[in-house]
Design an enzyme around this catalytic site. Structure first.
Site, PDB file in Angstrom:
ATOM      1  N   HIS A   1       0.866  -1.170  -0.064  1.00  0.00           N
ATOM      2  CA  HIS A   1       0.015   0.044   0.031  1.00  0.00           C
ATOM      3  C   HIS A   1       0.800   1.080  -0.222  1.00  0.00           C
ATOM      4  O   HIS A   1       1.693   1.275   0.600  1.00  0.00           O
ATOM      5  CB  HIS A   1      -0.861  -0.001   1.154  1.00  0.00           C
ATOM      6  CG  HIS A   1      -2.061  -1.017   1.035  1.00  0.00           C
ATOM      7  ND1 HIS A   1      -2.724  -0.856  -0.007  1.00  0.00           N
ATOM      8  CD2 HIS A   1      -2.340  -1.959   2.045  1.00  0.00           C
ATOM      9  CE1 HIS A   1      -3.793  -1.717   0.117  1.00  0.00           C
ATOM     10  NE2 HIS A   1      -3.678  -2.363   1.327  1.00  0.00           N
TER      11      HIS A   1
ATOM     12  N   LYS B   1     -14.234   4.364   7.045  1.00  0.00           N
ATOM     13  CA  LYS B   1     -14.662   5.329   5.885  1.00  0.00           C
ATOM     14  C   LYS B   1     -16.263   5.280   5.693  1.00  0.00           C
ATOM     15  O   LYS B   1     -16.772   6.194   5.453  1.00  0.00           O
ATOM     16  CB  LYS B   1     -14.141   5.175   4.617  1.00  0.00           C
ATOM     17  CG  LYS B   1     -14.245   6.048   3.726  1.00  0.00           C
ATOM     18  CD  LYS B   1     -13.203   5.973   2.311  1.00  0.00           C
ATOM     19  CE  LYS B   1     -13.482   4.751   1.436  1.00  0.00           C
ATOM     20  NZ  LYS B   1     -14.484   5.022   0.790  1.00  0.00           N
TER      21      LYS B   1
END
Length: 889
Positions: A161, A555
């Site tokens: 990532h 999120k």
């Protein structure tokens, strides 16, 4: 407003630095490195750079300690007054400073660990595996505790990532500086050696200053593989067996090093680097094959070197250490396979049978690497068996210390890393599988479908060449039904055709969204009856792995509701696994940032629901976290020791009972917090126009231009929708804006909805989940800054949203302080508080430069040519703020 005189500036900076309660040696390191950087800026920077850096530094320190609007305005005016070229240089200077301060802090951690190891009873640290074993033995008895220790499993999985903002060249320069700081420490005070070390540090800091801080282009997946390999080569290959040794020594006491080990290898390293293709079109089947080959090459080189080193030192004469019959038989087999080399080695070591064998085994390892079929090992188990023959022969001849010394560490390395080093895992989105199956069922096959099928062929190839452990875990992102998991087995059969044998696969569901977490137990109950799954469960002794995503759920519903939902999902999945007789491993998709499940791993482990750990813990390690936890050997060993201790204690009766009873007692508090926090979070993110506003008030769009990693920052949609925005830029953008919203938003409202301060304080003491959540929020808020945050929010034209964010920040700060005690954030954690305070005014300087760049970019005419100068300043400041705050996405 007049700027400071030189005397005033020196006094102000001196008082600020004196107020930082640093260990004396660390204070000296910071001063030394800072002074050397100052010399480099004077020698290598443009005229007046050093003075301009000092002006801004003084002003931001004053604004940090004074907290008046006038002081802040003075600092902002200095940042805005630089030419764009000067602003660029100043941003680079502050970024270099952060790299040096981070180095000094890491060096102090290592120094402290070394000092602790030199004291009597150093193995008795309360959060070590040895201490955890002792505590567990008191609860369950020695034999049961030993069985649990020998079944322990810690499985970090390195991912690519894009959260490491600094270049590898910068990291390498910092590592060289670390070695020089060691030399400086070891040299005589003010002696020649110390002056030489100081001169070389000055030279290296000059290199750091002159090295471009931004990558020219995004790294390829293969570049990312090689970057992670550096951590294995420089640290993990040797650090992991040292951890085993340290624990075994503590348990064996007087017999340490002369008895068979009690500790069994408990670390397994995984990797998504080169295997994670969810949303990354650059990770192909070819890349996956190459990633496995690179990793195997690295570990086989390491095993060869180790076997050679041990063999050369094993100069035990047959008269003092007679070989066993099994060893003689092994020599005969090895000699028959490699006659010329065996004759040469025997001539050099005529009566040193154990040495001769190790040297020939090193040749077989080399042949395995070079694919010499006549001599190569078929698999690591055969190497392990040969080494055990040597070990048993040594032990039976009375050479126990040679049997269980360095040779044992080589055995541990073989058992931990095999011939593959890291267990390569593949990840793909469930929607991709569904689309490809629809094509194949209709009798068509696109380029994408062929690539998906080629991945399964690549897994089969890797298993055949490097062993079944080398690959085989297949993670399905956004698992929403049992069909999503069954699809993987269907695709594997398509890949090999009717007459082929598909690769051996452990298909792992990844539950990411709030809704998916709630649906997880039902999906699992359905999938275990699927023929392919049932067959694999039978083959593995009913072992099942389930992955939980932290970032997308946060999120989705906000950090508070996400944490509560994750706890509930783990509890339900663990209870289900207990009922149906499944050995469950929960795989935690934790990011480095607090908004993505980050924070101290050991405290998080101890807060898990009953039976959700059971001696096994697997998690993702991402970006800058990989280098923070594993780049230095001493820190890596300490981290593994702490996590191992937490894993061992998590399943102790006392810890499980504490978590169970606390969850029951505070169930009503959890329900209130869940509802209130989600409503507050939705009032922000579901407000009309939120997505474009978010993109305007943070550098979210610009982060996509940073050459952080090979993976795109978005899954393809525009900022008109957050649904397809990856969690990394979501968290990274809020962090850069000094708001850190992803880590705390909604907690203030949640605690306020409960309202009972005494009960919340009791919950903080008694309920590990709440304590972990609030402690992480305290850190997140401590790195935020209200004044600077307000300037970012002013970039938008939505006072309603800006006021909502600021009100929640103040409410969360207020309630966090009230619940944790003290009169400011992190009052009960002085080391963390010191680290944040020491950096804050310097981060402020970069934030002011970033704000200047953002304003220019936001105010630019959409039809005008791209403002490359301000874009560069923005990206430089992003890299610097990431270094200063020590977390990105």
């Amino acid at each position: 407003m007049q700027e400071f005189t030189q005397t005033e500036a020196l006094d102000l900076v001196g008082r600020f630095e004196a107020g930082q309660e640093l260990p004396e040696k660390m204070r000296a390191d910071v001063r030394l490195l800072g002074a050397l950087l100052g010399r480099v800026l004077q020698e290598s920077g443009s005229p007046g750079l050093y003075e301009d850096v000092e002006r801004l530094r003084t002003a931001t320190i004053h604004a940090y300690t004074d907290e008046t609007a006038e002081a802040f305005a003075r600092a902002a005016r200095i940042a805005d007054g630089f030419t764009i070229a000067r602003a660029d240089e100043v941003a680079r200077a502050f970024t270099c400073y952060f790299h040096l301060v981070n180095l000094a802090e890491e060096h102090q951690r290592v120094r402290t660990l070394r000092e602790r190891e030199g004291r009597p009873g150093s193995q008795d640290a309360t959060d070590s595996i040895a201490a955890a074993f002792s505590r567990l033995a008191d609860e369950v008895g020695h034999d049961t505790a030993l069985a649990r220790l020998q079944g322990l499993r810690f499985h970090p999985v390195f991912t690519a990532h894009p959260t490491e903002a600094r270049r590898r060249a910068v990291s390498s320069s910092i590592r060289r500086l670390s070695e020089l700081l060691d030399e400086y420490d070891a040299s005589e005070r003010a002696g020649t050696a110390q002056r030489r070390a100081e001169r070389r540090m000055l030279e290296e800091i000059d290199v750091l200053w002159r090295t471009a801080p931004l990558r020219a282009e995004k790294p390829s997946p293969t570049d990312e593989v090689r970057a992670v390999m550096a951590v294995f080569d420089e640290t993990l290959y040797t650090a992991v067996p040292h951890v085993y040794r340290r624990v075994d020594d503590a348990l064996q006491e007087e017999g340490r090093g002369a008895r068979p080990p009690l500790v069994r290898p408990f670390v397994r390293v995984g990797s998504w680097v080169g295997g994670d293709r969810d949303g990354n079109p650059f990770v192909t089947a070819t890349v996956t094959r190459k990633a496995a080959a690179i990793a195997s090459d690295h570990v086989l080189r390491g095993l060869e070197r180790t076997a050679l080193r041990i063999g050369r030192g094993l100069t035990l004469d047959a008269a003092s250490t007679p070989p066993s019959r099994a060893l003689v038989s092994l020599w005969q087999r090895l000699r028959a396979a490699d006659e010329e080399a065996a004759a040469e080695i025997a001539q050099r070591s005529p009566d040193e049978q154990h040495r001769r064998i190790l040297l020939l085994l090193a040749r077989k390892i080399a042949a395995t690497r070079t694919r010499d079929a006549d001599l190569a090992y078929r698999d690591p188990e055969h190497l392990r068996d040969d080494l055990r023959i040597v070990q048993d022969s040594l032990a039976s001849a009375g050479a126990a210390r040679q049997a269980y010394g360095h040779l044992q560490q080589l055995l541990w390395q073989v058992e931990t890393y095999g011939f593959h080093l890291a267990e390569l895992e593949v990840r793909q989105h469930s929607a991709v599988h569904a689309a490809v199956l629809a094509e194949l069922d209709a009798g068509t096959s696109s380029e994408r479908a062929e690539e998906v099928l080629e991945v399964f062929r690549a897994i089969a190839f890797i298993q055949e060449r490097f062993g079944p452990r080398a690959a085989g875990r297949y993670i399905v992102s956004f698992t929403q039904s049992a069909d999503d998991l069954a699809a993987v087995h269907r695709l594997a059969r398509y890949a090999v055709g009717e007459d082929g044998t598909p690769p051996v696969l452990d298909v792992i569901p990844l539950f990411e969204t709030f809704a998916d977490l709630r649906a997880a137990p039902g999906i699992l109950a359905e999938i275990v009856d699927h023929p392919d799954f049932a067959a694999r469960l039978d083959a593995t002794g009913r072992r099942l792995e389930v992955m939980l995503g932290y970032s997308d759920s946060s999120k989705d519903v906000g950090p508070v509701a996400a944490n509560l939902a994750l706890y509930e999902a783990q509890a339900e999945i663990a209870a289900w696994a207990q009922r149906v007789g499944i050995e469950l491993t929960l795989f935690h998709g934790r990011g480095g940032a607090l908004g993505r499940g980050g924070g101290p791993a050991n405290s998080a482990i101890l807060a898990q629901p009953p039976h959700s750990v059971d001696g096994r813990f697997k998690l993702t390690e991402q970006g800058e976290v990989i280098f923070a936890r594993y780049a230095d050997p001493a820190i890596a060993m300490r981290h593994i020791d702490q996590v191992g201790a937490a894993i061992l204690l998590a399943s102790s009766p006392s810890n499980e009972e504490r978590n169970r009873s606390a969850a029951e007692r505070y169930a009503d508090v959890a329900a209130t917090m869940d509802t209130a926090s989600r409503e507050r979070f939705f009032s922000l993110v579901k407000a009309p126009g939120f997505a474009p506003w978010f993109a305007r008030v943070t550098p979210m769009e610009e982060i996509g231009a940073l050459a952080l990693g090979s993976r795109p920052a978005r899954r393809g949609l525009s900022v008109e929708s957050l649904a397809d925005l990856r969690a990394i830029p979501w968290v990274f953008a809020w962090t850069q804006a000094r708001i850190n919203l992803a880590g705390w938003f909604g907690l203030g409202t949640a605690l306020d909805a409960v309202g009972d301060e005494e009960r919340l304080r009791a919950g903080y003491r008694e309920w590990p989940l709440l304590r972990t959540l609030i402690d992480n929020v305290a850190m997140s808020l401590a790195k935020a800054d209200e004044r600077i945050a307000r300037h970012y929010l002013d970039l938008g034209d939505r006072d309603d949203l800006a006021d909502l964010v600021m009100a929640e920040m103040r409410l969360t700060r207020e309630w966090t302080i009230r619940v944790t005690g003290g009169d400011e954030l992190l009052a009960t954690k002085p080391v963390l508080q010191r680290a944040v305070k020491m950096r804050s005014p310097y981060v402020d300087a970069l934030s002011l430069l970033q704000l200047r760049a953002l304003r220019a970019l936001r105010d630019a005419d959409a039809k005008a040519p791209r403002d490359a100068e301000h874009e560069r300043l923005l990206l430089l400041s992003v890299s610097g703020v990431a270094a200063g705050l020590q977390n990105t996405g």
